[in-house]
Write a protein that holds these residues in place. Structure first.
Motif, PDB file in Angstrom:
ATOM      1  N   GLU A   1       8.693  -5.940 -10.993  1.00  0.00           N
ATOM      2  CA  GLU A   1      10.041  -5.553 -10.585  1.00  0.00           C
ATOM      3  C   GLU A   1       9.939  -4.344  -9.662  1.00  0.00           C
ATOM      4  OE1 GLU A   1      13.298  -5.324  -9.384  1.00  0.00           O
ATOM      5  OE2 GLU A   1      13.298  -6.876 -10.937  1.00  0.00           O
ATOM      6  N   ALA A   2      10.058  -4.599  -8.351  1.00  0.00           N
ATOM      7  CA  ALA A   2       9.838  -3.543  -7.362  1.00  0.00           C
ATOM      8  C   ALA A   2      10.846  -2.407  -7.485  1.00  0.00           C
ATOM      9  CB  ALA A   2       9.879  -4.138  -5.955  1.00  0.00           C
ATOM     10  N   GLY A   3      12.066  -2.716  -7.911  1.00  0.00           N
ATOM     11  CA  GLY A   3      13.091  -1.687  -8.005  1.00  0.00           C
ATOM     12  C   GLY A   3      12.807  -0.633  -9.052  1.00  0.00           C
ATOM     13  N   LEU A   4      11.879  -0.887  -9.963  1.00  0.00           N
ATOM     14  CA  LEU A   4      11.528   0.089 -10.992  1.00  0.00           C
ATOM     15  C   LEU A   4      10.437   1.045 -10.536  1.00  0.00           C
ATOM     16  CD1 LEU A   4      11.433  -2.339 -14.053  1.00  0.00           C
ATOM     17  CD2 LEU A   4      13.255  -0.730 -13.473  1.00  0.00           C
ATOM     18  N   CYS A   5       9.866   0.799  -9.365  1.00  0.00           N
ATOM     19  CA  CYS A   5       8.733   1.594  -8.880  1.00  0.00           C
ATOM     20  C   CYS A   5       9.210   2.760  -8.027  1.00  0.00           C
ATOM     21  CB  CYS A   5       7.776   0.723  -8.086  1.00  0.00           C
ATOM     22  SG  CYS A   5       7.094  -0.669  -9.024  1.00  0.00           S
ATOM     23  N   LEU A   6       8.617   3.930  -8.233  1.00  0.00           N
ATOM     24  CA  LEU A   6       8.984   5.102  -7.449  1.00  0.00           C
ATOM     25  C   LEU A   6       8.319   5.122  -6.082  1.00  0.00           C
ATOM     26  CD1 LEU A   6       9.661   6.080 -10.450  1.00  0.00           C
ATOM     27  CD2 LEU A   6       9.371   8.379  -9.530  1.00  0.00           C
ATOM     28  N   ASP A   7       7.160   4.486  -5.971  1.00  0.00           N
ATOM     29  CA  ASP A   7       6.403   4.538  -4.727  1.00  0.00           C
ATOM     30  C   ASP A   7       5.561   3.270  -4.598  1.00  0.00           C
ATOM     31  OD1 ASP A   7       4.631   5.104  -6.807  1.00  0.00           O
ATOM     32  OD2 ASP A   7       3.317   6.259  -5.499  1.00  0.00           O
ATOM     33  N   PRO A   8       5.018   3.021  -3.419  1.00  0.00           N
ATOM     34  CA  PRO A   8       4.186   1.827  -3.221  1.00  0.00           C
ATOM     35  C   PRO A   8       2.709   2.086  -3.495  1.00  0.00           C
ATOM     36  CG  PRO A   8       4.659   2.827  -1.104  1.00  0.00           C
ATOM     37  CD  PRO A   8       5.346   3.682  -2.139  1.00  0.00           C
ATOM     38  N   GLY A   9       2.415   3.028  -4.380  1.00  0.00           N
ATOM     39  CA  GLY A   9       1.028   3.359  -4.676  1.00  0.00           C
ATOM     40  C   GLY A   9       0.280   2.220  -5.334  1.00  0.00           C
ATOM     41  N   PRO A  10      -1.054   2.291  -5.336  1.00  0.00           N
ATOM     42  CA  PRO A  10      -1.873   1.222  -5.910  1.00  0.00           C
ATOM     43  C   PRO A  10      -1.691   1.121  -7.419  1.00  0.00           C
ATOM     44  CG  PRO A  10      -3.226   3.131  -5.398  1.00  0.00           C
ATOM     45  CD  PRO A  10      -1.875   3.409  -4.816  1.00  0.00           C
ATOM     46  N   PRO A  11      -1.915  -0.059  -7.990  1.00  0.00           N
ATOM     47  CA  PRO A  11      -1.766  -0.258  -9.439  1.00  0.00           C
ATOM     48  C   PRO A  11      -2.936   0.362 -10.191  1.00  0.00           C
ATOM     49  CG  PRO A  11      -2.516  -2.287  -8.410  1.00  0.00           C
ATOM     50  CD  PRO A  11      -2.273  -1.321  -7.297  1.00  0.00           C
ATOM     51  N   SER A  12      -2.784   1.624 -10.556  1.00  0.00           N
ATOM     52  CA  SER A  12      -3.904   2.379 -11.123  1.00  0.00           C
ATOM     53  C   SER A  12      -3.714   2.765 -12.576  1.00  0.00           C
ATOM     54  CB  SER A  12      -4.122   3.659 -10.312  1.00  0.00           C
ATOM     55  OG  SER A  12      -2.942   4.468 -10.321  1.00  0.00           O
ATOM     56  N   HIS A  13      -2.502   2.620 -13.121  1.00  0.00           N
ATOM     57  CA  HIS A  13      -2.210   3.056 -14.486  1.00  0.00           C
ATOM     58  C   HIS A  13      -1.517   1.951 -15.262  1.00  0.00           C
ATOM     59  CE1 HIS A  13      -3.266   6.938 -12.849  1.00  0.00           C
ATOM     60  NE2 HIS A  13      -3.070   7.524 -14.011  1.00  0.00           N
ATOM     61  N   ALA A  14      -1.698   1.993 -16.572  1.00  0.00           N
ATOM     62  CA  ALA A  14      -1.071   1.008 -17.457  1.00  0.00           C
ATOM     63  C   ALA A  14      -0.318   1.726 -18.564  1.00  0.00           C
ATOM     64  CB  ALA A  14      -2.120   0.076 -18.060  1.00  0.00           C
ATOM     65  N   PHE A  15       0.817   1.152 -18.928  1.00  0.00           N
ATOM     66  CA  PHE A  15       1.577   1.695 -20.057  1.00  0.00           C
ATOM     67  C   PHE A  15       0.909   1.293 -21.357  1.00  0.00           C
ATOM     68  CE2 PHE A  15       4.932   1.437 -16.775  1.00  0.00           C
ATOM     69  CZ  PHE A  15       5.362   2.748 -16.807  1.00  0.00           C
TER      70      PHE A  15
ATOM     71  N   GLN B   1      -3.760  -8.812  -4.527  1.00  0.00           N
ATOM     72  CA  GLN B   1      -4.874  -9.457  -3.847  1.00  0.00           C
ATOM     73  C   GLN B   1      -5.976  -8.467  -3.493  1.00  0.00           C
ATOM     74  OE1 GLN B   1      -3.449 -11.770  -0.527  1.00  0.00           O
ATOM     75  NE2 GLN B   1      -2.024 -12.970  -1.777  1.00  0.00           N
ATOM     76  N   GLU B   2      -5.581  -7.245  -3.122  1.00  0.00           N
ATOM     77  CA  GLU B   2      -6.580  -6.218  -2.809  1.00  0.00           C
ATOM     78  C   GLU B   2      -7.372  -5.830  -4.051  1.00  0.00           C
ATOM     79  OE1 GLU B   2      -6.795  -1.705  -0.856  1.00  0.00           O
ATOM     80  OE2 GLU B   2      -4.901  -2.818  -0.891  1.00  0.00           O
ATOM     81  N   ALA B   3      -6.670  -5.704  -5.187  1.00  0.00           N
ATOM     82  CA  ALA B   3      -7.363  -5.370  -6.433  1.00  0.00           C
ATOM     83  C   ALA B   3      -8.339  -6.471  -6.818  1.00  0.00           C
ATOM     84  CB  ALA B   3      -6.344  -5.129  -7.546  1.00  0.00           C
TER      85      ALA B   3
ATOM     86  N   ALA C   1      -9.746  -8.571  -4.709  1.00  0.00           N
ATOM     87  CA  ALA C   1     -10.797  -8.644  -3.703  1.00  0.00           C
ATOM     88  C   ALA C   1     -11.921  -7.657  -3.980  1.00  0.00           C
ATOM     89  CB  ALA C   1     -10.211  -8.398  -2.315  1.00  0.00           C
ATOM     90  N   ALA C   2     -11.613  -6.601  -4.751  1.00  0.00           N
ATOM     91  CA  ALA C   2     -12.655  -5.629  -5.110  1.00  0.00           C
ATOM     92  C   ALA C   2     -13.601  -6.184  -6.164  1.00  0.00           C
ATOM     93  CB  ALA C   2     -12.002  -4.344  -5.625  1.00  0.00           C
ATOM     94  N   ARG C   3     -13.288  -7.344  -6.707  1.00  0.00           N
ATOM     95  CA  ARG C   3     -14.119  -8.057  -7.679  1.00  0.00           C
ATOM     96  C   ARG C   3     -14.519  -7.171  -8.869  1.00  0.00           C
ATOM     97  NH1 ARG C   3     -19.119  -9.763  -4.924  1.00  0.00           N
ATOM     98  NH2 ARG C   3     -19.524 -10.855  -6.888  1.00  0.00           N
ATOM     99  N   PRO C   4     -13.527  -6.633  -9.577  1.00  0.00           N
ATOM    100  CA  PRO C   4     -13.868  -5.855 -10.773  1.00  0.00           C
ATOM    101  C   PRO C   4     -14.552  -6.733 -11.800  1.00  0.00           C
ATOM    102  CG  PRO C   4     -11.529  -6.356 -10.734  1.00  0.00           C
ATOM    103  CD  PRO C   4     -12.067  -6.786  -9.406  1.00  0.00           C
ATOM    104  N   GLN C   5     -15.475  -6.140 -12.558  1.00  0.00           N
ATOM    105  CA  GLN C   5     -16.246  -6.919 -13.527  1.00  0.00           C
ATOM    106  C   GLN C   5     -16.147  -6.326 -14.917  1.00  0.00           C
ATOM    107  OE1 GLN C   5     -20.293  -7.326 -12.168  1.00  0.00           O
ATOM    108  NE2 GLN C   5     -19.790  -9.107 -10.896  1.00  0.00           N
ATOM    109  N   CYS C   6     -16.290  -7.188 -15.902  1.00  0.00           N
ATOM    110  CA  CYS C   6     -16.390  -6.728 -17.285  1.00  0.00           C
ATOM    111  C   CYS C   6     -17.726  -6.013 -17.434  1.00  0.00           C
ATOM    112  CB  CYS C   6     -16.309  -7.906 -18.244  1.00  0.00           C
ATOM    113  SG  CYS C   6     -16.565  -7.445 -19.976  1.00  0.00           S
TER     114      CYS C   6
ATOM    115  N   GLN D   1       4.477  -6.352  -0.734  1.00  0.00           N
ATOM    116  CA  GLN D   1       3.535  -5.255  -0.935  1.00  0.00           C
ATOM    117  C   GLN D   1       2.865  -5.345  -2.298  1.00  0.00           C
ATOM    118  OE1 GLN D   1       6.377  -2.050   0.025  1.00  0.00           O
ATOM    119  NE2 GLN D   1       4.977  -1.393   1.645  1.00  0.00           N
ATOM    120  N   LEU D   2       3.640  -5.686  -3.325  1.00  0.00           N
ATOM    121  CA  LEU D   2       3.050  -5.829  -4.659  1.00  0.00           C
ATOM    122  C   LEU D   2       2.030  -6.958  -4.684  1.00  0.00           C
ATOM    123  CD1 LEU D   2       6.175  -5.336  -6.980  1.00  0.00           C
ATOM    124  CD2 LEU D   2       4.421  -3.659  -6.360  1.00  0.00           C
ATOM    125  N   GLU D   3       2.330  -8.046  -3.985  1.00  0.00           N
ATOM    126  CA  GLU D   3       1.389  -9.155  -3.935  1.00  0.00           C
ATOM    127  C   GLU D   3       0.132  -8.765  -3.154  1.00  0.00           C
ATOM    128  OE1 GLU D   3      -0.497 -12.836  -4.208  1.00  0.00           O
ATOM    129  OE2 GLU D   3       0.969 -11.790  -5.443  1.00  0.00           O
ATOM    130  N   ALA D   4       0.300  -7.994  -2.069  1.00  0.00           N
ATOM    131  CA  ALA D   4      -0.857  -7.529  -1.308  1.00  0.00           C
ATOM    132  C   ALA D   4      -1.734  -6.621  -2.156  1.00  0.00           C
ATOM    133  CB  ALA D   4      -0.401  -6.812  -0.039  1.00  0.00           C
TER     134      ALA D   4
END
Length: 406
Positions: free
Chosen positions: A338-352, A260-262, A264-269, A254-257
């Motif tokens: 590290e999947a075990g540290l994640c509370l949910d399978p939500g999209p990668p939207s935030h950074a520490f 790849q989805e992120a 595929a959206a082709r974010p740009q500088c 799921q993390l790899e998917a």
């Protein structure tokens, strides 16, 4: 069983130093000066063994805990074999009786390095007992048994006699546990840090990590580990996940998917107009590549790497965002793997902040609100992926990507 004042177990043993002629004596006389027949043996003195020399402690097949109350008074508690549980030991010792070897971690995710970095983790830090029958309850206890199947609590360690007449105590730097409120899920909230005793009782924290005065007994809480329980060993913090909890956690697929989805959206500088992409985890966290996304951690604007906007008077990583003019750290983004540290399978939207590890919003906010023990009495939130202390008002930031212009 408590053995106290038993001459066969807990009492000091003596070895007389006598002149030759006495059977079993220790010869301290000069060569050639043997005692003559009929002479009384001369007693030079005695070597007195420590009060911990006992049958219980010398038997490696017998587990025991020794409480040293003074130089002349010790209490030894013997443990019997239990066929209904399995015991696992944790500590920094690499001896065979330690099942999980842990080392000190420094902010940034690496092990503490250098000769001056003396470990604060006990060689035999704690033990976990798991029931062999459903629901396979796991309980944590401070301190672990050494190569001789013994646990020693020295004279300076906090120890006491319980109301039922038994002994209990704490290790030097303590074993702390925090159970999350609401379990380890999307609705989780940080719990309250407690200290676990050698017998598995729960206490409020001491005034400082190694204080000799224990906290107050918390009678309505137990040492049973829950999904998401944190275990702090004064130098390393461990996360306990149950099999049922891990079934709800995102998988590596799921993390790899999501990666790849992120991409595929082709974010740009937004300035260089180059296409950005998160690198494959197989490449490892090495030097950022040309397509690596970077972020201004104060505002969350994602860019490609560039060399402008430096504010060297404030540090080499301080940059001014060209979109909003906020000045702050400018770091590469890395997906937390590290999947075990994640509370949910939500999209990668935030950074520490300031390390740049990326995960879901709920995972980021939970860890940013969770204070982890640091030093003798301080607490500080940290990135769960690398251990870096979090900074800023919230400890994390929402990522703002710009999509392709076409």
């Amino acid at each position: 069983m408590v053995l106290e004042g038993n001459p066969e177990v807990g009492s000091p043993r003596t070895s007389d130093l006598r002149h030759p002629g006495n059977q079993g004596s220790c010869d301290l006389s000069p060569p050639g000066e043997d005692a003559q027949p009929g002479e009384e043996p001369i007693k030079y003195g005695e070597l007195i063994s420590t009060p911990l020399v006992s049958k219980a402690l010398s038997n490696r097949g017998q587990h025991s805990i020794s409480y040293t109350l003074s130089r002349s008074h010790s209490v030894i508690v013997e443990y019997t074999h239990d066929s209904d549980t399995d015991m696992f030991q944790i500590g920094r010792s690499t001896e065979n009786m330690i099942d999980f070897v842990v080392t000190d971690t420094s902010p940034g995710g690496g092990a503490a390095e250098g000769p001056s970095a003396q470990s604060t983790i006990s060689r035999y830090a704690c033990r976990i007992l798991c029931d062999r029958r459903p629901p396979y309850t796991a309980r944590i206890y401070a301190a672990g048994f050494d190569a001789s199947s013994n646990i020693f609590l020295g004279e300076r360690a906090a120890k006491w006699r319980t109301p039922d007449g038994l002994m209990d105590g704490l290790t030097t730097n303590g074993v702390l546990v925090m159970h999350p409120a609401g379990g380890f899920s999307e609705d989780s909230a940080p719990g309250v840090w407690r200290e676990i005793s050698v017998c598995g009782n729960v206490y409020t924290l001491r005034d400082s990590r190694s204080a000799q005065q224990r906290g107050k007994l918390v009678e309505n809480e137990s040492n049973v580990l829950q999904d998401g329980s944190l275990i702090d060993l004064c130098g390393a913090t461990l996360l306990w996940r149950t099999p049922a909890g891990l079934l709800r956690a995102p998988t590596l697929k799921q993390l790899e998917a999501q990666r790849q989805e992120a991409n595929a959206a082709r974010p740009q500088c937004p300035v260089g107009l180059s296409t950005l992409a998160f690198p494959s985890p197989a490449r490892g966290r090495t030097a950022p590549d040309k397509q690596q996304p970077w972020v201004y951690v104060r505002c969350g604007h994602v860019h490609g790497y560039h060399g402008w906007g430096c504010r060297r008077e404030r540090g080499p990583q301080e940059r001014e965002c060209p979109l909003c003019r906020l000045v702050g750290p400018y770091v590469p983004l890395w997906l937390g793997q590290e999947a075990g540290l994640c509370l949910d399978p939500g999209p990668p939207s935030h950074a520490f902040a300031p390390c740049g590890h990326v995960c879901s919003e709920k995972t980021a906010r939970y860890w940013a609100q969770t204070p982890l023990p640091h030093g003798t009495h301080a607490f500080h939130a940290a990135c769960p992926f690398c251990g870096a202390w979090l900074t800023g008002e919230h400890g994390c930031v929402r990522l703002i990507f710009q999509g392709p212009l076409d």
